[in-house]
Design an enzyme around this catalytic site. Structure first.
Site, mmCIF file in Angstrom:
data_model
loop_
_atom_site.group_PDB
_atom_site.id
_atom_site.type_symbol
_atom_site.label_atom_id
_atom_site.label_comp_id
_atom_site.label_asym_id
_atom_site.label_seq_id
_atom_site.Cartn_x
_atom_site.Cartn_y
_atom_site.Cartn_z
ATOM 1 N N LEU A 64 0.812 -1.221 0.000
ATOM 2 C CA LEU A 64 0.000 0.000 0.000
ATOM 3 C C LEU A 64 0.844 1.268 0.000
ATOM 4 C CD1 LEU A 64 -2.969 -0.885 2.384
ATOM 5 C CD2 LEU A 64 -2.801 -1.099 -0.094
ATOM 6 N N TYR A 195 18.696 2.879 6.151
ATOM 7 C CA TYR A 195 18.023 2.426 4.927
ATOM 8 C C TYR A 195 19.042 1.833 3.951
ATOM 9 C CZ TYR A 195 15.222 2.953 0.595
ATOM 10 O OH TYR A 195 14.550 2.748 -0.591
ATOM 11 N N ILE A 225 11.581 7.433 -7.353
ATOM 12 C CA ILE A 225 10.454 7.138 -8.248
ATOM 13 C C ILE A 225 9.395 8.234 -8.141
ATOM 14 C CG2 ILE A 225 8.704 5.438 -8.912
ATOM 15 C CD1 ILE A 225 11.660 4.489 -9.259
HETATM 16 N N1 LIG Z 1 9.650 4.970 -3.931
HETATM 17 C C1 LIG Z 1 10.922 5.101 -4.277
HETATM 18 O O1 LIG Z 1 11.373 6.166 -4.754
HETATM 19 C C2 LIG Z 1 11.852 3.946 -4.122
HETATM 20 C C3 LIG Z 1 11.458 2.776 -3.513
HETATM 21 N N2 LIG Z 1 12.352 1.741 -3.381
HETATM 22 C C4 LIG Z 1 11.949 0.530 -2.701
HETATM 23 O O2 LIG Z 1 10.735 0.037 -3.228
HETATM 24 C C5 LIG Z 1 9.954 -0.542 -2.186
HETATM 25 C C6 LIG Z 1 8.574 0.091 -2.180
HETATM 26 O O3 LIG Z 1 8.747 1.465 -1.978
HETATM 27 P P1 LIG Z 1 7.545 2.440 -1.656
HETATM 28 O O4 LIG Z 1 6.258 1.882 -2.126
HETATM 29 O O5 LIG Z 1 7.963 3.775 -2.115
HETATM 30 O O6 LIG Z 1 7.593 2.439 -0.050
HETATM 31 P P2 LIG Z 1 6.531 3.064 0.951
HETATM 32 O O7 LIG Z 1 7.269 3.575 2.125
HETATM 33 O O8 LIG Z 1 5.629 3.995 0.246
HETATM 34 O O9 LIG Z 1 5.687 1.781 1.385
HETATM 35 C C7 LIG Z 1 6.216 0.779 2.195
HETATM 36 C C8 LIG Z 1 5.076 -0.030 2.771
HETATM 37 O O10 LIG Z 1 5.629 -0.974 3.697
HETATM 38 C C9 LIG Z 1 4.640 -1.183 4.680
HETATM 39 N N3 LIG Z 1 5.189 -1.773 5.906
HETATM 40 C C10 LIG Z 1 5.849 -1.165 6.902
HETATM 41 N N4 LIG Z 1 6.089 -2.049 7.903
HETATM 42 C C11 LIG Z 1 5.581 -3.239 7.498
HETATM 43 C C12 LIG Z 1 5.505 -4.525 8.091
HETATM 44 N N5 LIG Z 1 6.003 -4.779 9.315
HETATM 45 N N6 LIG Z 1 4.903 -5.526 7.398
HETATM 46 C C13 LIG Z 1 4.389 -5.288 6.172
HETATM 47 N N7 LIG Z 1 4.424 -4.085 5.574
HETATM 48 C C14 LIG Z 1 5.012 -3.069 6.237
HETATM 49 C C15 LIG Z 1 4.066 0.205 4.937
HETATM 50 O O11 LIG Z 1 2.780 0.114 5.557
HETATM 51 C C16 LIG Z 1 4.037 0.798 3.542
HETATM 52 O O12 LIG Z 1 2.771 0.676 2.938
HETATM 53 C C17 LIG Z 1 10.731 -0.324 -0.885
HETATM 54 O O13 LIG Z 1 11.442 -1.498 -0.563
HETATM 55 C C18 LIG Z 1 11.699 0.788 -1.235
HETATM 56 O O14 LIG Z 1 12.893 0.681 -0.491
HETATM 57 C C19 LIG Z 1 13.636 1.826 -3.812
HETATM 58 C C20 LIG Z 1 14.075 2.981 -4.402
HETATM 59 C C21 LIG Z 1 13.210 4.096 -4.669
HETATM 60 C C1 LIG Z 2 15.523 6.660 -3.578
HETATM 61 C C2 LIG Z 2 14.816 5.954 -2.490
HETATM 62 O O1 LIG Z 2 15.183 4.856 -2.168
HETATM 63 C C3 LIG Z 2 13.691 6.609 -1.790
HETATM 64 N N1 LIG Z 2 12.834 7.343 -2.665
HETATM 65 C C4 LIG Z 2 14.226 7.538 -0.747
HETATM 66 O O2 LIG Z 2 14.431 8.721 -1.096
HETATM 67 O O3 LIG Z 2 14.504 7.092 0.382
#
Ligand SMILES: NC(=O)C1=CN([C@@H]2O[C@H](COP(=O)(O)OP(=O)(O)OC[C@H]3O[C@@H](n4cnc5c(N)ncnc54)[C@H](O)[C@@H]3O)[C@@H](O)[C@H]2O)C=CC1
Ligand SMILES: CC(=O)[C@H](N)C(=O)O
Length: 373
Positions: A64, A195, A225
């Site tokens: 989510l 992180y 992203i």
């Molecule tokens: N959005 C970005 O710019 C980037 C994202 N990523 C990676 O992509 C993945 C997804 O990123 P986003 O959707 O942006 O992250 P986000 O922070 O928006 O969502 C992470 C989700 O993990 C859930 N979460 C937290 N604790 C939890 C638990 N104990 N059990 C199950 N779920 C739990 C949260 O409720 C949240 O919905 C992450 O691993 C992030 O590191 C990597 C690089 C860039």
């Molecule tokens: C680049 C990522 O992993 C993320 N959007 C962050 O800024 O922490």
């Protein structure tokens, strides 16, 4: 738990009985199909019991957040709605809840996660749960638990049940001593955030499980992203999403990074396309298990100029957040993704102008500040 003893006993049993031709001194560990939390005696329980030609049965953890709902949509189009289960520990909005299977899954609850995988005959797992860079610094114990302990649970379950596992990494897996312009796949990785440390750990553990237990681990290092219909979850690159919302709503944007801070970025459609492509790539095509992917790289000033082509009246000011700035200053400025392009044909579709046009057409250009006033 005496994991090492259990595993080595299981390994020696297998070596004696499997006839796989493995030598003792140099063990080709791809032959060893045991998981670290599973003794050899019940390993056969978990052999895949459905046709390989079936669609994968997918679980997305942490679904989510900014990326998971879009990923579920893409995968459901490809594999069928009911073959893709979205999960999180938060309550889904109505539109998400009614768009396909949703389930509560806390990645820190090993037994519950294993039950979900077994009961739903999951074959592919996309592990999206994480605390991102800025929120991770604000709560290190929680980030350590979710990003490291949670990953251990996922790795063990994936190895035990023969899953194909995708874990995203990030530009944040590099640090001030890494080459920053450009940053290649293989170089020094000494990040200074929990992180980043947890993501380097994920890369290394996933690769270790691949070579040690034959786990089909695949990993992409995402840039920041940018998406229109989902909010970022507390990262350093969040400004590049917020600027669009503020341009439309108020015509004013206060940026928390310096105007010349250059970071790699990507439109969400490219990110999700790459994720599906690397998961579908034949194993022989993958010379590595962790790849950089890249699309564009810009500074807040350059993004603001592009946004101002659509909203000329946008006023941008700078109020630097020291924590985020220090993080950004240690991250890559440009990402070298030549290996992904060569090995499995990665190609991005969106550069900065297309990204900005797409964001405004998504967010509704007629609600812009010019009209709102
Ligand atoms: N959005 C970005 O710019 C980037 C994202 N990523 C990676 O992509 C993945 C997804 O990123 P986003 O959707 O942006 O992250 P986000 O922070 O928006 O969502 C992470 C989700 O993990 C859930 N979460 C937290 N604790 C939890 C638990 N104990 N059990 C199950 N779920 C739990 C949260 O409720 C949240 O919905 C992450 O691993 C992030 O590191 C990597 C690089 C860039
Ligand atoms: C680049 C990522 O992993 C993320 N959007 C962050 O800024 O922490």
């Amino acid at each position: 738990m005496p994991i090492v003893k259990t595993v080595s006993r299981a390994v020696s049993q297998l070596l004696q009985s499997s006839g796989c031709g493995c030598g003792i001194s140099i063990v080709p560990v791809r032959c060893i199909g045991v998981s670290p939390r599973q003794v050899a005696s019940d390993a056969s329980f978990h052999s895949v019991s459905f046709s390989e030609s079936d669609h994968p049965r997918v679980l997305i953890t942490g679904g989510l957040g900014q990326l998971g709902v879009g990923l579920a949509k893409l995968l459901r189009k490809r594999f069928g709605k009911n073959n893709v289960i979205l999960s999180d520990i938060r309550k889904p909005a109505d539109n998400v809840f009614y768009s396909g299977p949703f389930i509560y899954a806390d990645i820190l609850d090993y037994k519950n996660l294993r039950e979900i995988v077994v009961n739903n005959r999951i074959t592919w797992l996309f592990h999206y749960s994480a605390l991102l860079s800025a929120v991770g610094e604000a709560n290190v114990p929680l980030a350590r638990a979710v990003n490291i302990t949670g990953l251990h649970n996922v790795l063990d379950i994936a190895a035990e049940h023969n899953l194909r596992l995708f874990v995203p990494s990030t530009i944040g897996a590099f640090g001030p001593t890494s080459p920053r312009d450009p940053t290649p796949d293989l170089c020094i990785q000494r990040p200074r955030t929990i992180y980043g440390v947890s993501k380097v750990h994920a890369e290394l553990m996933g690769e270790y499980y691949h070579y040690r237990y034959g786990l089909d681990f695949r990993c992409l290092r995402y840039p920041g992203i940018i998406s229109a219909d989902s909010q970022p979850g507390g990262g350093t690159t969040d400004y590049a999403v917020q600027i669009f919302h503020d341009a439309i709503k108020t015509g004013k944007f206060q940026c928390n990074l310096k105007p010349d801070t250059r970071l790699p970025m990507m439109y969400i459609d490219d990110c999700l396309k790459a994720t599906l492509e690397v998961m579908e790539a034949p194993a022989e095509a993958l010379s590595m298990r962790t790849y950089n992917i890249s699309a564009m790289s810009f500074t807040p000033e350059e993004l603001a100029q592009e946004v101002q082509k659509h909203v000329p009246e946008l006023l941008v000011t700078y109020n630097v957040d020291e924590v985020r700035q220090a993080i950004a200053d240690s991250w890559p400025m440009n990402f070298d993704d030549r290996n992904a392009r060569r090995d499995w044909g990665w190609k991005h579709d969106y550069d900065l102008p297309e990204l900005v046009t797409t964001m405004f057409s998504f967010l509704g250009s007629d609600s812009r500040i010019a009209q709102a006033n």
